[in-house]
Design an enzyme around this catalytic site. Sequence first.
Site, mmCIF file in Angstrom:
data_model
loop_
_atom_site.group_PDB
_atom_site.id
_atom_site.type_symbol
_atom_site.label_atom_id
_atom_site.label_comp_id
_atom_site.label_asym_id
_atom_site.label_seq_id
_atom_site.Cartn_x
_atom_site.Cartn_y
_atom_site.Cartn_z
ATOM 1 N N HIS A 56 0.814 -1.218 0.000
ATOM 2 C CA HIS A 56 0.000 0.000 0.000
ATOM 3 C C HIS A 56 0.849 1.270 0.000
ATOM 4 C CE1 HIS A 56 -3.709 -2.310 0.836
ATOM 5 N NE2 HIS A 56 -2.883 -3.093 1.516
ATOM 6 N N HIS A 60 -1.315 2.547 -5.517
ATOM 7 C CA HIS A 60 -1.542 1.109 -5.410
ATOM 8 C C HIS A 60 -2.983 0.747 -5.716
ATOM 9 C CE1 HIS A 60 -2.603 2.644 -1.375
ATOM 10 N NE2 HIS A 60 -3.502 1.676 -1.387
ATOM 11 N N ASP A 62 -5.894 -1.816 -4.430
ATOM 12 C CA ASP A 62 -6.345 -2.755 -3.410
ATOM 13 C C ASP A 62 -6.989 -3.966 -4.074
ATOM 14 O OD1 ASP A 62 -5.588 -1.128 -1.328
ATOM 15 O OD2 ASP A 62 -7.628 -0.480 -0.828
ATOM 16 N N HIS A 66 -8.147 -7.380 0.650
ATOM 17 C CA HIS A 66 -7.747 -6.376 1.638
ATOM 18 C C HIS A 66 -8.864 -6.117 2.645
ATOM 19 C CE1 HIS A 66 -5.832 -2.959 3.427
ATOM 20 N NE2 HIS A 66 -6.554 -2.049 2.823
ATOM 21 N N HIS A 167 -14.907 0.892 1.486
ATOM 22 C CA HIS A 167 -14.323 -0.351 0.966
ATOM 23 C C HIS A 167 -15.385 -1.448 0.868
ATOM 24 C CE1 HIS A 167 -10.333 1.441 1.921
ATOM 25 N NE2 HIS A 167 -9.915 0.634 0.964
ATOM 26 N N GLU A 179 -5.512 4.049 -5.041
ATOM 27 C CA GLU A 179 -5.332 5.038 -3.975
ATOM 28 C C GLU A 179 -3.926 5.622 -4.050
ATOM 29 O OE1 GLU A 179 -8.330 3.008 -0.676
ATOM 30 O OE2 GLU A 179 -6.271 2.256 -0.852
#
EC number: 3.5.1.9
Length: 216
Positions: A56, A60, A62, A66, A167, A179
């Site tokens: 992260h 990156h 996800d 995660h 999320h 992100e």
Amino acid sequence: MSSSTASPPPRLWDISPTVAPNAPIFPGDAPYRLDWTARLSHDCPVNLSAITMSPHVGAHADAPLHYANGAPDIADVPLDTYLGRCRVIHALGAAPLITVEHLQHAGADLPTRVLVRCCERADTVWNDHFTAFAPEAIAWLAARGVRLIGIDTPSVDPASSKSLDSHQQLLRLDLRVLENLVLDDVPPGDYELIALPLKLQGACASPVRAILRELP
């Protein structure tokens, strides 16, 4: 004799921060570290490095793993979402959450990828009070066909969140996320996004070298 002038190549915007030991990370996350396992010399033909870091750090992607046990890791996430037409939407000043109202001005004929710039300048040190996404804004984008969202802060959820509502919204709607982007110099509008994650078996995320390319 006729002559022709070649068109200039499409402009590129590098929207990835430099990954370095002092890159801002969530407290407790593993920072970037580089060690040398071999150095070029009379006895060695190469320099060889080894790195350790949280996936992260920096820009990156996800993986669903995660935020959900048993969900796909980053090696099993299809790549097509990370490559193609996208829209950069400016929501400067949105805080603490990006809401539907911050996005509506650019909501016509959305491509399947949307990156939101909410920072005048991306943070270069850790900031607990970064802007995140309201879950309702994610649902609004998904209802318009968006399959990937991106943001120029560390997370789509606030740093203090334990429920990770945004999320979980991504999980319910099967959206992908980028992100820690850097959108400081990117005007609003449409581009080609290229931000492929590495095929890291079992990993909850992957660094990406995210770029935007000017459309023809």
